[in-house]
Design an enzyme around this catalytic site. Sequence first.
Site, PDB file in Angstrom:
ATOM      1  CB  CYS A 149       4.067  -2.347  13.431  1.00  0.00           C
ATOM      2  SG  CYS A 149       4.013  -1.664  11.950  1.00  0.00           S
TER       3      CYS A 149
ATOM      4  CB  CYS B  44       3.006   7.261   3.365  1.00  0.00           C
ATOM      5  SG  CYS B  44       3.575   5.750   4.328  1.00  0.00           S
TER       6      CYS B  44
ATOM      7  CB  CYS C  78       7.966  -5.600   8.322  1.00  0.00           C
ATOM      8  SG  CYS C  78       9.543  -4.549   8.855  1.00  0.00           S
TER       9      CYS C  78
ATOM     10  CB  SER D  71      10.847   3.781  14.642  1.00  0.00           C
ATOM     11  OG  SER D  71      10.055   3.989  13.827  1.00  0.00           O
ATOM     12  CG  LEU D  72      14.061   6.314  20.758  1.00  0.00           C
ATOM     13  CD1 LEU D  72      15.387   5.612  20.059  1.00  0.00           C
ATOM     14  CD2 LEU D  72      14.314   7.588  21.586  1.00  0.00           C
ATOM     15  CG  HIS D  73       8.507   3.292  18.943  1.00  0.00           C
ATOM     16  ND1 HIS D  73       7.909   4.279  18.485  1.00  0.00           N
ATOM     17  CD2 HIS D  73       8.893   2.646  17.698  1.00  0.00           C
ATOM     18  CE1 HIS D  73       7.749   4.352  17.262  1.00  0.00           C
ATOM     19  NE2 HIS D  73       8.150   3.300  16.778  1.00  0.00           N
TER      20      HIS D  73
ATOM     21  CB  CYS E 150       7.684  -3.124  15.745  1.00  0.00           C
ATOM     22  SG  CYS E 150       9.378  -2.744  15.172  1.00  0.00           S
TER      23      CYS E 150
ATOM     24  CB  SER F  77      10.662   6.246   8.888  1.00  0.00           C
ATOM     25  OG  SER F  77      10.509   5.482  10.157  1.00  0.00           O
TER      26      SER F  77
ATOM     27  N   GLY G 240       7.338  -2.137   5.682  1.00  0.00           N
ATOM     28  CA  GLY G 240       8.519  -2.410   5.473  1.00  0.00           C
ATOM     29  C   GLY G 240       9.685  -1.769   6.275  1.00  0.00           C
ATOM     30  CD  GLU G 241      14.008  -0.647   8.823  1.00  0.00           C
ATOM     31  OE1 GLU G 241      13.280  -0.424   9.733  1.00  0.00           O
ATOM     32  OE2 GLU G 241      14.850   0.173   8.578  1.00  0.00           O
TER      33      GLU G 241
ATOM     34  CB  CYS H  10       1.496   5.017  11.761  1.00  0.00           C
ATOM     35  SG  CYS H  10       2.226   6.650  11.234  1.00  0.00           S
TER      36      CYS H  10
ATOM     37  CD  GLU I  44      -2.840  -1.332   2.470  1.00  0.00           C
ATOM     38  OE1 GLU I  44      -3.817  -1.812   2.357  1.00  0.00           O
ATOM     39  OE2 GLU I  44      -2.300  -0.972   3.443  1.00  0.00           O
TER      40      GLU I  44
ATOM     41  CG  ASN J  38      -2.614   5.005  14.619  1.00  0.00           C
ATOM     42  OD1 ASN J  38      -3.532   5.991  14.978  1.00  0.00           O
ATOM     43  ND2 ASN J  38      -1.498   5.250  13.832  1.00  0.00           N
TER      44      ASN J  38
HETATM   45  N1  SAH Z   1      10.187   0.179   9.529  1.00  0.00           N
HETATM   46  C1  SAH Z   1      10.028   1.860   9.499  1.00  0.00           C
HETATM   47  C2  SAH Z   1       8.843   2.215   9.104  1.00  0.00           C
HETATM   48  C3  SAH Z   1       7.731   1.958   9.840  1.00  0.00           C
HETATM   49  S1  SAH Z   1       6.200   2.898   9.769  1.00  0.00           S
HETATM   50  C4  SAH Z   1      10.390   2.091  10.916  1.00  0.00           C
HETATM   51  O1  SAH Z   1      10.377   1.379  11.760  1.00  0.00           O
HETATM   52  O2  SAH Z   1      10.560   3.263  11.200  1.00  0.00           O
HETATM   53  C5  SAH Z   1       6.403   4.453  10.430  1.00  0.00           C
HETATM   54  C6  SAH Z   1       6.151   4.683  11.798  1.00  0.00           C
HETATM   55  O3  SAH Z   1       4.789   4.464  12.575  1.00  0.00           O
HETATM   56  C7  SAH Z   1       7.142   4.036  12.630  1.00  0.00           C
HETATM   57  O4  SAH Z   1       7.798   4.903  13.593  1.00  0.00           O
HETATM   58  C8  SAH Z   1       6.305   2.886  13.288  1.00  0.00           C
HETATM   59  O5  SAH Z   1       7.145   2.047  14.679  1.00  0.00           O
HETATM   60  C9  SAH Z   1       5.267   3.565  13.645  1.00  0.00           C
HETATM   61  N2  SAH Z   1       4.047   2.463  13.909  1.00  0.00           N
HETATM   62  C10 SAH Z   1       3.762   1.405  13.672  1.00  0.00           C
HETATM   63  N3  SAH Z   1       2.908   0.694  13.977  1.00  0.00           N
HETATM   64  C11 SAH Z   1       2.186   1.627  14.863  1.00  0.00           C
HETATM   65  C12 SAH Z   1       0.707   1.992  15.602  1.00  0.00           C
HETATM   66  N4  SAH Z   1      -0.015   0.722  15.311  1.00  0.00           N
HETATM   67  N5  SAH Z   1       0.511   2.902  15.877  1.00  0.00           N
HETATM   68  C13 SAH Z   1       1.168   4.097  15.688  1.00  0.00           C
HETATM   69  N6  SAH Z   1       2.331   4.009  15.138  1.00  0.00           N
HETATM   70  C14 SAH Z   1       2.735   2.880  14.728  1.00  0.00           C
END
Ligand code: SAH
Length: 390
Positions: A151, A137, A144, A250-252, A148, A226, A194-195, A369, A104, A326
């Site tokens: 995701c 996007c 992927c 993406s730190l989280h 995570c 990203s 994807g990464e 996202c 997508e 989300n």
């Molecule tokens: N693989 C890349 C791109 C991922 S998508 C990466 O890890 O950065 C872009 C962002 O959306 C990333 O920061 C990812 O961690 C975040 N993301 C993934 N799932 C999510 C969700 N359910 N709610 C909010 N953000 C999310």
Amino acid sequence: MSAPPSLPRPELSPPAHPLERLPEEWAAVLEAWGEPKYRGLQVFRWLHQRGVFDAEQMTDLPKSLRRKLAEESLVPPLSIAQAHESEDGTRKLLVSLPDERTVETVLIPMKSTQPGDGYTPEEDPDDEPTSAWVTQCISSQVGCAMACTFCASGIAGFKRHLSAAEIVGQVLAGRAQLEASGERVRNVVFMGMGEPLHNYAAVARALTLLCHPDGLGLSKRRVTVSTSGLVPEIDRLGTEFGGQVQLAISLHATSDERRSEVMPINKKYPLAELLAALKRYPLPKRRRITIEYTLIEGVNASIADAKALAKLLRGIPVKVNLIPMNAVDDNPLRAPSWESVDAFQETLRGQGVPNFVRRRKGDDIAAACGQLALRGEKKKVRVPLPTVRS
Ligand code: SAH
């Protein structure tokens, strides 16, 4: 700011699809056919500037060359199987690939975004959102491998890498989709499925093509890669593109223990290594690395977490995108209350960390996202990729 002249040329994978050839690679092919070199640039422009794959329409080329090009089967690398429009103007395109797999790509009008929220890579006076500008996007893989926990893209696991043609093809398709409404792809973010740094060679070629002045001509600072934090490839991206490409991490989480729970890649590249890579990223002056931080209730969204985040990022030029999580089907993890999001944001602000809350885009069509899963895999509606003429 323009790139320093002495940049090492990125080491690119050999072009597999004709769309992946740079003008000089086209020139070499055409020369071998006995054509003058300069025609390479003409063919490149037809494909990338105008999105024309039908050699018969390449009217400034001699008939014999058009015939030869037609034999080369200049077929678009993908087609659009479905398009959905959200109430907020976000459009999600289901992209069908030659092996029937799907990914997508999402078109997000910039007027519905805020500076710094990740869809507008650079805070820039020029970025005064206009209704004609769109951030696209894009996906870099089918599925992927990063797994995570929050995701949707990770759930189905890794299927395959996208080729550079399939990555660039998404932007050509996005542009074609916008043509009728007079909108334009202004920014591109690798935040779909994807990464991207796990697929470095194809992504590096795609970046080179997308930013080529005779092609789509995107500015490198308007293209955001990203990543979940693949340290060697962050270094490579920094070196090969001179720090010009916008980096988002993406730190989280702020401790290795917690981050490894939600992002398994942290076991390979723990926080200290990741932060060291950010410090050495050759960031141009006045630019900031984007830190994505998905807020998850009970996991990383307390005031103490906000303080720890500010401390961790001290001394690194960053802007933080807070993304309230989300919802993902069957996943019990969710966003904290809006009060907690506000409190988190206030705490960061109090510590002097620039930050923005990313508002949800396209939630009603599962384009936000982390919601880009493989749902479309079984659908088989096909319409050809429209061509753009100018
Ligand atoms: N693989 C890349 C791109 C991922 S998508 C990466 O890890 O950065 C872009 C962002 O959306 C990333 O920061 C990812 O961690 C975040 N993301 C993934 N799932 C999510 C969700 N359910 N709610 C909010 N953000 C999310």
